[in-house]
Design an enzyme around this catalytic site. Structure first.
Site, mmCIF file in Angstrom:
data_model
loop_
_atom_site.group_PDB
_atom_site.id
_atom_site.type_symbol
_atom_site.label_atom_id
_atom_site.label_comp_id
_atom_site.label_asym_id
_atom_site.label_seq_id
_atom_site.Cartn_x
_atom_site.Cartn_y
_atom_site.Cartn_z
ATOM 1 N N GLY A 57 42.822 62.868 33.434
ATOM 2 C CA GLY A 57 43.250 63.001 34.826
ATOM 3 C C GLY A 57 42.583 64.195 35.473
ATOM 4 O O GLY A 57 41.639 64.789 34.944
ATOM 5 N N ILE A 58 43.109 64.567 36.618
ATOM 6 C CA ILE A 58 42.484 65.626 37.399
ATOM 7 C C ILE A 58 43.124 66.989 37.115
ATOM 8 O O ILE A 58 44.294 67.058 36.752
ATOM 9 C CB ILE A 58 42.586 65.282 38.899
ATOM 10 C CG1 ILE A 58 41.820 66.290 39.735
ATOM 11 C CG2 ILE A 58 44.024 65.153 39.371
ATOM 12 C CD1 ILE A 58 41.473 65.760 41.091
ATOM 13 N N GLY A 59 42.353 68.055 37.252
ATOM 14 C CA GLY A 59 42.924 69.401 37.183
ATOM 15 C C GLY A 59 42.411 70.219 36.022
ATOM 16 O O GLY A 59 41.544 69.793 35.256
ATOM 17 N N GLU B 59 39.914 56.496 34.691
ATOM 18 C CA GLU B 59 39.928 56.319 36.145
ATOM 19 C C GLU B 59 38.896 57.226 36.819
ATOM 20 O O GLU B 59 38.130 56.814 37.666
ATOM 21 C CB GLU B 59 41.331 56.651 36.605
ATOM 22 C CG GLU B 59 41.516 56.883 38.056
ATOM 23 C CD GLU B 59 42.949 57.336 38.301
ATOM 24 O OE1 GLU B 59 43.866 56.806 37.640
ATOM 25 O OE2 GLU B 59 43.148 58.214 39.134
ATOM 26 N N GLY C 209 46.721 56.814 39.003
ATOM 27 C CA GLY C 209 46.566 55.929 37.851
ATOM 28 C C GLY C 209 47.410 56.337 36.667
ATOM 29 O O GLY C 209 47.213 55.825 35.551
HETATM 30 N N1 COA Z 1 58.540 73.281 41.442
HETATM 31 C C1 COA Z 1 57.978 73.842 42.537
HETATM 32 N N2 COA Z 1 56.637 73.925 42.722
HETATM 33 C C2 COA Z 1 55.837 73.411 41.765
HETATM 34 C C3 COA Z 1 56.369 72.815 40.609
HETATM 35 C C4 COA Z 1 57.765 72.771 40.466
HETATM 36 N N3 COA Z 1 58.322 72.222 39.392
HETATM 37 N N4 COA Z 1 55.342 72.417 39.840
HETATM 38 C C5 COA Z 1 54.227 72.753 40.479
HETATM 39 N N5 COA Z 1 54.526 73.325 41.642
HETATM 40 C C6 COA Z 1 53.569 73.836 42.638
HETATM 41 C C7 COA Z 1 52.587 74.787 41.991
HETATM 42 O O1 COA Z 1 53.068 76.102 42.009
HETATM 43 C C8 COA Z 1 51.369 74.626 42.850
HETATM 44 O O2 COA Z 1 51.557 75.329 44.060
HETATM 45 P P1 COA Z 1 50.352 76.103 44.781
HETATM 46 O O3 COA Z 1 49.408 75.032 45.205
HETATM 47 O O4 COA Z 1 51.035 76.781 45.899
HETATM 48 O O5 COA Z 1 49.777 77.008 43.731
HETATM 49 C C9 COA Z 1 51.402 73.131 43.193
HETATM 50 O O6 COA Z 1 52.770 72.749 43.074
HETATM 51 C C10 COA Z 1 50.543 72.267 42.260
HETATM 52 O O7 COA Z 1 50.932 72.458 40.933
HETATM 53 P P2 COA Z 1 49.891 72.446 39.722
HETATM 54 O O8 COA Z 1 50.701 72.468 38.499
HETATM 55 O O9 COA Z 1 48.867 73.507 39.909
HETATM 56 O O10 COA Z 1 49.204 71.047 39.962
HETATM 57 P P3 COA Z 1 47.813 70.469 39.439
HETATM 58 O O11 COA Z 1 46.754 70.731 40.406
HETATM 59 O O12 COA Z 1 47.556 70.824 38.013
HETATM 60 O O13 COA Z 1 48.141 68.902 39.534
HETATM 61 C C11 COA Z 1 49.653 67.051 39.442
HETATM 62 C C12 COA Z 1 49.216 68.358 38.817
HETATM 63 C C13 COA Z 1 50.803 66.530 38.645
HETATM 64 C C14 COA Z 1 50.063 67.252 40.891
HETATM 65 C C15 COA Z 1 48.442 66.061 39.386
HETATM 66 O O14 COA Z 1 48.035 65.905 38.081
HETATM 67 C C16 COA Z 1 48.814 64.711 39.971
HETATM 68 O O15 COA Z 1 48.770 64.529 41.169
HETATM 69 N N6 COA Z 1 49.189 63.735 39.111
HETATM 70 C C17 COA Z 1 49.620 62.412 39.536
HETATM 71 C C18 COA Z 1 48.484 61.442 39.541
HETATM 72 C C19 COA Z 1 47.890 61.202 38.207
HETATM 73 O O16 COA Z 1 48.347 61.614 37.191
HETATM 74 N N7 COA Z 1 46.789 60.474 38.225
HETATM 75 C C20 COA Z 1 46.084 60.081 37.051
HETATM 76 C C21 COA Z 1 44.706 60.537 36.914
HETATM 77 S S1 COA Z 1 43.861 61.237 38.286
#
Ligand code: COA
Length: 445
Positions: free
Chosen positions: A227-229, A250, A348
């Site tokens: 996935g992404i990140g 994906e 995905g």
């Molecule tokens: N409560 C409050 N805020 C939260 C939180 C929680 N439990 N968890 C994360 N956050 C905040 C973080 O502090 C961060 O804030 P900022 O942007 O102000 O720093 C933001 O939310 C993003 O969190 P982070 O953990 O850095 O996200 P990430 O960039 O690693 O992405 C997902 C994680 C889950 C959002 C991302 O993987 C996703 O969209 N997944 C769903 C889609 C997917 O899995 N697709 C499959 C392949 S692409």
């Protein structure tokens, strides 16, 4: 429209190209009030063309244009003040710009699995006009959808959808089932804009620990989805000593390129698409875009194929690696919302969780740092925040990984899951979670 060229006996493809070539301002004149306009996904979002469309709609005072978009990466002029009277906006995956727009109630989010988005854009909300960035035509007159095959192929082939292609020498020509012939385009505009890039994520200590934990779950010959990140990128750093890994994912980003160069990826042990990295879209830096250009190791296919859980399960030992924002003590995963605020989308995630689960020897991993906001918020919680969506259900969840270890939840009772999750929560939050455990199960942990 069709995948095959619409041949015109008296014209070469070059003549067809010349006949269809327009300025962006001319090309968008086919749009009428009430139309649905689909914007290509992520890096394929054609910024200049979209801005020309917005200017035309405003100038002509067109109304009720339904804009459909998945993961915005461009300037998105249609989010500017006052645009709501011209546009209705639907996002299929919230990005940086649409996040607040949708949260403020100016636009909408539509929940849909990524593998069903082609169905959404061709059957449920069929596009009248599709705006897309394409590679330059090759010697046969075919343009590649480049970095975003996903729903583009099916949207581009739907009879009734008029495709305006922004051909751009900066869009790589990416191999696979990823082409459209110039004769199938309604009109062509030329663009030299830089392609949207996604910076390499910063990999910190936490991501490194998670990466090392996950690397222990990956074996030679496994077929990976990433996935992404920062977390998927960190995992890749730890896989350089593996052999014959396969890729059916994906998306990919820059980290995969580095791993490919170590020789760890051969795709030899895949049952389908042997020897090729199968992908539906990409986001990364220019370096990645140059790496995938005309590279026969890459095979782009529509998301209805790549993310179909049945297709995914045809490979053995599929390992899917995704991330999340919260998980409750039953193993319900929220990966897309913070309370009621839609943060991203299911994307995905479920497609691959289910595909990996049905693959012989497969596993799905959901990994995240145990805390966020400088250690003040635990991502492992007794209950999901009110309003949050369940992305991966407790019936589907398999491995959860944090920097503190691995919790294998599949097949475990609610009591065992809670115990396992508390053991990988941040130490500062374990006492509170243990109190909840005692309340729920009548025993101490
Ligand atoms: N409560 C409050 N805020 C939260 C939180 C929680 N439990 N968890 C994360 N956050 C905040 C973080 O502090 C961060 O804030 P900022 O942007 O102000 O720093 C933001 O939310 C993003 O969190 P982070 O953990 O850095 O996200 P990430 O960039 O690693 O992405 C997902 C994680 C889950 C959002 C991302 O993987 C996703 O969209 N997944 C769903 C889609 C997917 O899995 N697709 C499959 C392949 S692409």
């Amino acid at each position: 429209h069709d995948a095959l060229p619409i041949w015109c006996s008296h014209m070469s493809w070059r003549e067809i190209y010349a006949a269809k070539l327009k300025t962006p301002e001319e090309a968008v004149k086919i749009i009428h009030s009430g139309d649905t306009v689909l914007i290509a996904h992520a890096a394929a979002e054609p910024d200049g063309l979209v801005s020309a469309m917005v200017d035309y709609v405003v100038e002509q005072d067109l109304r009720d244009i339904h804009l459909v978009q998945q993961h915005d990466m461009g300037t998105c002029k249609f989010f500017e003040q006052g645009m709501e009277k011209h546009f209705r906006y639907s996002s299929l995956f919230i990005g940086a710009r649409s996040r607040n727009y949708v949260a403020e109630g100016k636009g909408d989010y539509v929940p849909v699995f990524f593998n069903r988005i082609p169905n959404y854009v061709t059957d449920i909300e069929p596009a009248d006009v599709f705006l897309v960035t394409l590679s330059m035509p090759d010697e046969h007159g075919y343009c590649s959808y480049g970095l975003s095959c996903d729903f583009a192929k099916e949207a581009g082939e739907r009879p009734g959808t008029k495709v305006i292609g922004a051909v751009n020498p900066n869009m790589p020509r990416v191999m696979g089932d990823n082409f459209i012939h110039v004769s199938c385009l309604e009109s062509i505009v030329e663009s030299n804009e830089p392609i949207h890039e996604h910076a390499r994520p910063v990999i910190g200590e936490v991501e490194e620990k998670i990466g090392a934990n996950i690397a222990g779950l990956v074996h030679d010959g496994d077929c990976l989805q990433l996935g992404i990140g920062a977390i998927p990128d960190a995992v890749l750093k730890f896989l350089g000593d593996k052999k014959d890994l396969g890729i059916h994912s994906e998306m990919i980003s820059d980290g995969l390129m580095d791993l490919y160069e170590t020789g760890a990826i051969t795709g030899k042990r895949k049952n389908i698409d042997k020897g090729r990295m199968v992908i539906t879209f990409m986001m990364g830096t220019r370096k990645l875009y140059d790496f995938v250009n005309d590279n026969p190791a890459i095979c782009m296919k529509p998301v209805s194929y790549v993310n179909d859980p049945f297709v995914i399960s045809q490979n053995d030992n599929v390992v899917s690696i995704n991330s999340a924002l919260q998980i409750d003590l039953m193993g319900q995963v929220c990966a897309e919302a913070i309370g009621l605020k839609q943060y991203s989308a299911v994307g995905g995630q479920m497609d691959f969780v289910r595909g990996a689960s049905a693959s012989k020897g497969g596993k799905s991993i959901i990994a995240f740092g145990a805390t966020t906001k400088g250690g003040t918020i635990s991502k492992i919680v007794p209950f999901l925040t009110q309003g949050a969506a369940v992305t991966t259900s407790r019936n589907d969840v398999d491995y959860i990984v944090t920097e503190y270890g691995i919790a294998h939840l599949k097949g475990k009772s609610l009591r065992e899951r809670a115990q396992a999750l508390i053991s990988i929560a941040a130490p500062a939050f374990r006492d509170d979670l243990a109190k909840e455990f005692e309340k729920r199960f009548g025993e101490t942990i």
